[in-house]
Design an enzyme around this catalytic site. Structure first.
Site, PDB file in Angstrom:
ATOM      1  N   GLY A 161       0.817  -1.221   0.000  1.00 24.96           N
ATOM      2  CA  GLY A 161       0.000   0.000   0.000  1.00 24.96           C
ATOM      3  C   GLY A 161       0.844   1.262   0.000  1.00 24.96           C
TER       4      GLY A 161
ATOM      5  CD  GLU B 144       1.355   0.859   7.190  1.00 23.20           C
ATOM      6  OE1 GLU B 144       1.431   0.830   5.951  1.00 23.20           O
ATOM      7  OE2 GLU B 144       0.277   1.089   7.782  1.00 23.20           O
TER       8      GLU B 144
ATOM      9  CG  HIS C  12       9.514  31.733  11.501  1.00 28.30           C
ATOM     10  ND1 HIS C  12       9.996  32.923  11.981  1.00 28.30           N
ATOM     11  CD2 HIS C  12       9.977  31.620  10.228  1.00 28.30           C
ATOM     12  CE1 HIS C  12      10.695  33.531  11.035  1.00 28.30           C
ATOM     13  NE2 HIS C  12      10.715  32.754   9.962  1.00 28.30           N
TER      14      HIS C  12
ATOM     15  CE  LYS D 155      -6.272  -1.852   9.494  1.00 27.41           C
ATOM     16  NZ  LYS D 155      -5.858  -2.511   8.254  1.00 27.41           N
TER      17      LYS D 155
HETATM   18  O1  F6P Z   1      -4.074  -0.275   7.989  1.00 24.41           O
HETATM   19  C1  F6P Z   1      -2.905  -0.065   7.295  1.00 24.41           C
HETATM   20  C2  F6P Z   1      -3.116  -0.248   5.832  1.00 24.41           C
HETATM   21  O2  F6P Z   1      -3.263  -1.587   5.537  1.00 24.41           O
HETATM   22  C3  F6P Z   1      -1.980   0.375   5.041  1.00 24.41           C
HETATM   23  O3  F6P Z   1      -0.894  -0.444   4.944  1.00 24.41           O
HETATM   24  C4  F6P Z   1      -2.668   0.669   3.755  1.00 24.41           C
HETATM   25  O4  F6P Z   1      -1.943   1.564   2.965  1.00 24.41           O
HETATM   26  C5  F6P Z   1      -3.974   1.220   4.252  1.00 24.41           C
HETATM   27  O5  F6P Z   1      -4.276   0.429   5.389  1.00 24.41           O
HETATM   28  C6  F6P Z   1      -5.113   1.194   3.288  1.00 24.41           C
HETATM   29  O6  F6P Z   1      -5.382  -0.107   2.843  1.00 24.41           O
HETATM   30  P1  F6P Z   1      -6.262  -0.363   1.580  1.00 24.41           P
HETATM   31  O7  F6P Z   1      -5.597   0.244   0.404  1.00 24.41           O
HETATM   32  O8  F6P Z   1      -6.359  -1.860   1.469  1.00 24.41           O
HETATM   33  O9  F6P Z   1      -7.614   0.255   1.817  1.00 24.41           O
END
Ligand code: F6P
Length: 551
Positions: free
Chosen positions: A275, A361, A392, A512
């Site tokens: 990602g 990450e 600043h 999550k």
């Molecule tokens: O929660 C982290 C993550 O998995 C990232 O690594 C990733 O970029 C983001 O969430 C979004 O994930 P996705 O593109 O699957 O929605």
């Protein structure tokens, strides 16, 4: 899986400890006095980037042993393994091939039996065709109006890269089409980004590698409701308006279909693109619409130029290798815990935020790729703001605080907009900051200026604070690609020294799961049951929240 070594038990590590002890008491002033030529000698040119690392607390011996450490860690083999598509993401058993996203048409790379280059260019071509249609006005919304706003809905790598690059390359964009980015599940985000738009002129790109991300799917449903309401469409999710106003970018075709987006409006990529390494894939569709397919291609060529440098340059003359080793040097031998990135370019104002995901990450890990605990510190905290705003605000701490914070300055010779000598003034600040950090001001020098004795200690600038200066002629799409690839590979170099998997992110999962468990508890009318209880602290916070919400 590559073999693992305890890097801190190697003789190279021990030698570096010795260098650190030797250099601890040596100042940058002394290093420059002993070797005035280091201002030009300790530099490397990679593509269009000029990287000056002369203001670092290293000498030739320390640099030689940093490179020896990289050799000991098997860096050259790991680079080759990544580029050839070996499954170096061990915990997910995946190849790591963001470098394949920018291979030129006609290059050859077959991975796991798949012609990767052909696949990449097939998607780029589809993106290009779609981009042309939106930009020319051939693609219209449901009522026949042309698209004026593109709203990218995504989070993490599906947001930070596109928004960073859109801001960075705004000067190359079609100002008749505006891009907005919705990421946060805070309802104010999607509201603020849509409430003043005309739905008939708005295109949504739902960008999610997995297409399961709570934030993105929740925002996408709200956006779809907003669109259908605004257009007065009665057909709900099956309305033909959805096909004219929603496209998706994902690796998960099935979930995209479930959402109601047709395959024809889906742009794919592959599980070998992480990602945070993905904005040069179809995840960059909003960017391509903004800047056009040619500029996007130039950006990919820039990425590729840095990839080639990283793959081919000897370790001692390799920009990402040097940058990565210097980060290891400060993190592991000088105890630095953070790293500031200060672009002297307002267009790069989201670059530090983008780098936070890329670096933290990737390298915020405490087990090695063999599952054993690391024996050394990993993953420094990246942060920053564009100059001169930071001057600043937090530069006080950089100059006189007790923390050692290595800095990257990024600047350009030619501004995108030249207003008299304003850019020269701007760049004089960059050069002054790096010099002040490195060389400071002694008590004697300050006293000699006539400063009262009791104020002298407050004005002393300790200096000896390291920085790298990265320069390019101009911020172009190609230069942005080179810059991003530089940091991608720097991050990888560090991970190899630490023997960690830079391409998974298991640490984000627990939160999550817990949020999903807690969500119904916040909403339900009845008091939480014993099974819904979490821990005393969370239960008390939930009780407070429920009271405030009248539940
Ligand atoms: O929660 C982290 C993550 O998995 C990232 O690594 C990733 O970029 C983001 O969430 C979004 O994930 P996705 O593109 O699957 O929605």
């Amino acid at each position: 899986m590559a073999s693992t070594i305890d890097i801190s038990s190697t003789e190279e590590w021990a030698r570096l400890r010795g260098h650190q002890e030797r250099l601890e008491g040596t100042t940058l002033r002394e290093l420059f006095a002993a070797d005035p030529g280091r201002g030009t000698a300790y530099t490397v040119t990679a593509g269009d980037l000029y990287l000056d690392y002369s203001k670092h607390r290293v000498d030739a011996d320390a640099l030689r042993d940093l490179v020896a450490l990289a050799e000991r860690a098997g860096l050259a083999e790991r680079i080759a393994a990544m580029f050839s598509g070996e499954h170096i993401n061990v915990s997910e058993d995946r190849a790591v091939l963001h470098t394949a996203l920018r291979l030129p048409r006609g290059a050859r790379l077959t991975v796991d039996g798949q012609d990767v280059v052909a696949d990449v260019h097939a998607v780029l071509d589809r993106m290009g065709d779609f981009t042309d249609r939106v930009r020319s006005g051939e693609w219209t919304g449901h009522t026949g109006k042309r698209i004026r706003t593109v709203v990218n809905i995504g989070i993490g790598g599906s947001d930070l890269g596109p928004v960073m690059a859109y801001e960075a390359l705004k000067d190359y964009s079609d100002r008749g089409i505006q891009c907005r980015f919705v990421s946060n599940i805070d309802p104010t985000d999607v509201w603020e980004k849509t409430h003043d738009l005309d739905p008939a002129e708005t295109l949504f790109i739902v960008a999610s590698k997995t297409f399961t991300t709570l934030e993105t799917l929740t925002n996408a449903v709200k956006a779809r409701d907003w669109l259908l309401d605004g257009l007065g469409e009665k057909g709900g999710a099956d309305s033909p308006a959805v096909a004219k106003h929603f496209v998706a970018v994902s690796t998960n075709a099935e979930k995209v279909r479930e959402f109601g987006i047709d395959d024809a409006n889906m742009f794919g990529f592959w599980d070998w693109v992480g990602g945070r390494y993905s904005y040069d894939s179809a995840i960059g569709l909003s960017l391509m619409i903004a800047i056009g397919r040619e500029h996007f291609a130039q950006m990919l060529a820039g990425f590729h130029a840095m990839d080639t440098h990283f793959r081919e340059a000897p370790l001692a003359a390799n920009a990402p290798v040097i940058a990565g080793l210097l980060n290891v040097w400060y993190g592991n031998f000088f105890g630095a815990q953070s790293h500031a990135v200060l672009p002297y370019s307002q267009y790069l104002h989201r670059f530090p935020a983008y780098l936070q995901q890329l670096t933290m990450e990737s390298n915020g890990k405490s087990v090695r790729w063999d599952g054993q605990p690391v024996t050394v510190a990993t993953g420094e905290i990246f942060w920053g703001e564009p100059g001169t705003n930071g001057q600043h605000a937090f530069h006080q701490l950089l100059h006189q605080g007790t923390q050692l914070v290595p800095v990257d300055f990024i600047g350009f010779a030619e501004p995108n907009h030249d207003l008299g000598d304003m850019h020269d003034l701007f760049m004089s600040n960059l050069f002054a900051q790096s010099a002040a950090l490195a060389f400071g001001r002694t008590a004697e020098e300050i006293a000699a200026e006539g400063t009262a004795a009791d104020v002298v200690p407050h004005k002393v600038m300790p200096g000896n604070r390291p920085s790298t200066t990265i320069l390019a002629r101009k911020l172009t799409p190609s230069v942005l690609g080179q810059l991003v690839a530089l940091y991608e590979h720097t991050t990888f170099v560090q991970s190899v020294i630490w023997q960690i998997d830079a391409f998974d992110q298991w640490g984000v999962e627990l939160g999550k799961v817990m949020a999903k468990q807690l969500a119904p508890v916040l909403v339900q009318a009845e008091a939480p049951t014993a099974e819904q209880s979490q821990d005393p602290s969370t239960d008390a916070l939930v009780a407070w929240y429920r009271r405030e919400r009248g539940r």
